[in-house]
Design a protein around this motif. Structure first.
Motif, PDB file in Angstrom:
ATOM      1  N   LYS A   3       0.529  -1.356  -0.330  1.00 54.24           N
ATOM      2  CA  LYS A   3       0.054   0.350   0.061  1.00 54.24           C
ATOM      3  C   LYS A   3       1.086   1.243   0.450  1.00 54.24           C
ATOM      4  CE  LYS A   3      -3.839  -1.516   2.415  1.00 54.24           C
ATOM      5  NZ  LYS A   3      -5.032  -1.476   3.447  1.00 54.24           N
ATOM      6  N   MET A   4       2.040   1.498   0.421  1.00 54.86           N
ATOM      7  CA  MET A   4       2.920   2.659   0.556  1.00 54.86           C
ATOM      8  C   MET A   4       3.372   2.129  -0.766  1.00 54.86           C
ATOM      9  SD  MET A   4       4.790   2.113   4.772  1.00 54.86           S
ATOM     10  CE  MET A   4       3.717   2.334   5.633  1.00 54.86           C
ATOM     11  N   ILE A   5       4.291   1.817  -1.184  1.00 62.56           N
ATOM     12  CA  ILE A   5       4.330   2.150  -2.494  1.00 62.56           C
ATOM     13  C   ILE A   5       3.339   2.244  -3.414  1.00 62.56           C
ATOM     14  CG2 ILE A   5       5.487   0.800  -4.157  1.00 62.56           C
ATOM     15  CD1 ILE A   5       6.831  -1.807  -1.829  1.00 62.56           C
ATOM     16  N   GLU A   6       2.743   1.685  -3.034  1.00 66.74           N
ATOM     17  CA  GLU A   6       1.584   2.077  -4.316  1.00 66.74           C
ATOM     18  C   GLU A   6       0.863   3.756  -4.280  1.00 66.74           C
ATOM     19  OE1 GLU A   6      -1.112  -0.375  -4.151  1.00 66.74           O
ATOM     20  OE2 GLU A   6      -0.517  -2.379  -5.469  1.00 66.74           O
ATOM     21  N   ALA A   7       0.833   4.078  -2.946  1.00 68.06           N
ATOM     22  CA  ALA A   7       0.352   5.146  -2.403  1.00 68.06           C
ATOM     23  C   ALA A   7       1.861   6.254  -2.384  1.00 68.06           C
ATOM     24  CB  ALA A   7       0.140   5.631  -1.126  1.00 68.06           C
ATOM     25  N   LYS A   8       3.360   6.033  -3.005  1.00 70.82           N
ATOM     26  CA  LYS A   8       4.070   6.305  -2.835  1.00 70.82           C
ATOM     27  C   LYS A   8       4.791   7.533  -1.583  1.00 70.82           C
ATOM     28  CE  LYS A   8       4.567   6.110  -8.119  1.00 70.82           C
ATOM     29  NZ  LYS A   8       5.669   6.592  -9.475  1.00 70.82           N
ATOM     30  N   SER A   9       4.342   6.809  -0.788  1.00 64.67           N
ATOM     31  CA  SER A   9       4.862   7.446   0.562  1.00 64.67           C
ATOM     32  C   SER A   9       5.310   6.673   1.250  1.00 64.67           C
ATOM     33  CB  SER A   9       2.990   7.241   0.944  1.00 64.67           C
ATOM     34  OG  SER A   9       3.121   8.463   2.453  1.00 64.67           O
ATOM     35  N   ILE A  10       6.200   6.736   1.732  1.00 66.97           N
ATOM     36  CA  ILE A  10       6.934   5.482   2.460  1.00 66.97           C
ATOM     37  C   ILE A  10       7.930   6.380   3.702  1.00 66.97           C
ATOM     38  CG2 ILE A  10       9.247   4.356   2.476  1.00 66.97           C
ATOM     39  CD1 ILE A  10       7.161   2.833   0.676  1.00 66.97           C
ATOM     40  N   PRO A  11       7.031   5.908   4.735  1.00 65.08           N
ATOM     41  CA  PRO A  11       7.697   6.133   6.628  1.00 65.08           C
ATOM     42  C   PRO A  11       9.678   5.835   6.424  1.00 65.08           C
ATOM     43  CG  PRO A  11       6.717   3.912   6.923  1.00 65.08           C
ATOM     44  CD  PRO A  11       6.505   4.863   5.341  1.00 65.08           C
TER      45      PRO A  11
END
Length: 424
Positions: free
Chosen positions: A32-40
């Motif tokens: 989900k993070m990779i698909e949203a391109k939002s990585i903590p």
């Protein structure tokens, strides 16, 4: 010279990535993070060869940000600061932070880890750390609190089979050969869930057979590999996990499992004295007063191992392990000393009652030392009720018996001596 098979087969996308479905499968958190391109910032914890470095590279490629790599083995604080400076220079307003991947982050010293804190907190970099060791012990708390933690598992048998088939059919070199994979048991056993090790073994076995046709059997693999096939790092996480399983199997009265875990330690090259010490501790902690002979046998096994050495020492150890696992269990002595230590820490240095003190001088006698003490052997049954605790703890119960057949006799004796005080 071509790259090693493990490097040629390194996945470039999540669709090629094998294993860790709990993290990268459909709907899983990392996907989900990779698909949203939002990585903590996050830390990947898992054994070698399960895809930690590959996953970090896939993340960076998918998010399309600069990707920096440091090895904790060769990098110092200066290297960390240099990368952070580059990240600051290469970051543009409103774009995602560059990724800094640190392999074996558990090898970074406290000062090296401290040097990352500011950049992670400000978002100058997105940190991805990889470690084979428990981050709770090896990563400083301030840094750990700023990162998500994801646990990677060893690849299972289906994952490894998929990897083998993909290598045989898709690799540019192996696909040229006619490989007859008749057995995979030994290859699986030697790899221990490590994809890199599996591919290295496959490449070695294929290259060892000249010509177009290659036959792979368990015997072929075993004949080519001479190292110990077991993953057992005496200083690492696996060490503590197996020791824990060993002790819990004894405590849980499962001699089969206890012998299995001890065999894992033996085959992994564990120090026999270490195993013997754990058995002695278990005899006291888990069997205890339910069968006091367990401690005697555990000590005898320890002595035997020290006298006769290895490999024969495995026999008295096995005898002790089976005896302990099949014995009734009690941890009343273990609980008792822990309770007593807690009482001491809470109440401090309470004075010894006067009647329990020694009186070697006339002055001490005049001050009342030993006055009123009753000598137990002067009374019927060699017992007489009197106060043995400090005055502030009079009547305090610390030891609570557990009613196994052997310990029940001890309890009944105390009940006969002290009456109401020992009624549970």
């Amino acid at each position: 010279m071509s790259k090693p098979l493990a490097e040629r087969m390194r996945p470039q996308s999540l669709d090629q990535y094998i294993g860790q479905r709990h993290l990268v499968g459909e709907g899983a958190v990392l996907r989900k993070m990779i698909e949203a391109k939002s990585i903590p910032s996050f830390i990947l914890w898992g054994p070698p060869g399960v895809g930690k470095t590959t996953l970090a590279q896939i993340v960076a490629h998918a998010v399309e940000v600069p990707f920096y790599t440091l090895s904790a083995v060769t990098s110092g604080v200066k290297d960390v600061r240099d990368v952070i400076h580059k990240a600051e220079s290469n970051r543009f307003f409103s774009t995602a932070s560059p990724i800094l991947f640190i392999d074996e982050i558990h090898r970074f010293s406290k000062s090296q880890q401290d040097s990352l804190l500011g950049a992670v907190e400000k978002g100058t970099i997105t940190l991805i750390g990889a470690t084979t060791e428990n981050p709770s012990f090896e990563v400083i708390r301030p840094l750990l609190s700023r990162c998500q933690l994801y646990v990677l598992q060893p690849l299972d048998k289906d994952d490894l089979q998929t990897l083998i088939q993909r290598a045989l059919t898709e690799d540019v070199e192996l696909s040229k050969r006619n490989v007859d994979m008749r057995e995979t048991g030994a290859m699986m056993r030697y790899s221990g869930g490590d994809a890199r090790k599996l591919l290295n073994i496959l490449e070695l076995v294929v290259e060892a057979q000249p010509g177009h046709d290659v036959v792979i059997t368990d015997e072929t693999v075993v004949s080519l590999l001479h190292q110990n096939p077991l993953a057992y790092d005496k200083e690492g996480e696996m060490h503590y996990d197996i020791v824990s399983a060993f002790i819990k199997s004894i405590r849980g009265s499962d001699p089969d499992a206890a012998l299995y875990w001890m065999a894992r330690m033996i085959e992994g090259g564990e120090d026999p004295a270490f195993i013997a010490r754990r058995i002695v501790i278990s005899a006291s902690e888990d069997i205890g007063l339910a069968n006091p002979n367990a401690l005697l046998l555990a000590n005898a096994a320890f002595d035997a191992v020290m006298k006769i050495g290895w490999p024969e020492g495995r026999i008295p150890l096995a005898e002790a392990v089976v005896y302990l696992a099949t014995s009734p269990k009690s941890n009343s002595a273990y609980n008792g000393i822990n309770t007593a230590l807690g009482v001491v820490k809470e109440t401090g240095n309470l004075p010894v009652p006067l009647h329990l003190r020694n009186a070697p001088t006339k002055l001490m006698s005049q001050l009342g030392y030993a006055d009123g003490y009753k000598y137990s052997h002067d009374y019927p049954g060699h017992f007489v009720q009197q106060q043995f605790m400090p005055d502030d703890l009079s009547g305090c119960r610390i030891w609570h018996p557990q009613h196994s057949p052997a310990e029940e006799k001890l309890y009944q004796n105390m009940l006969g001596c002290w009456g109401e005080r020992y009624k549970e």
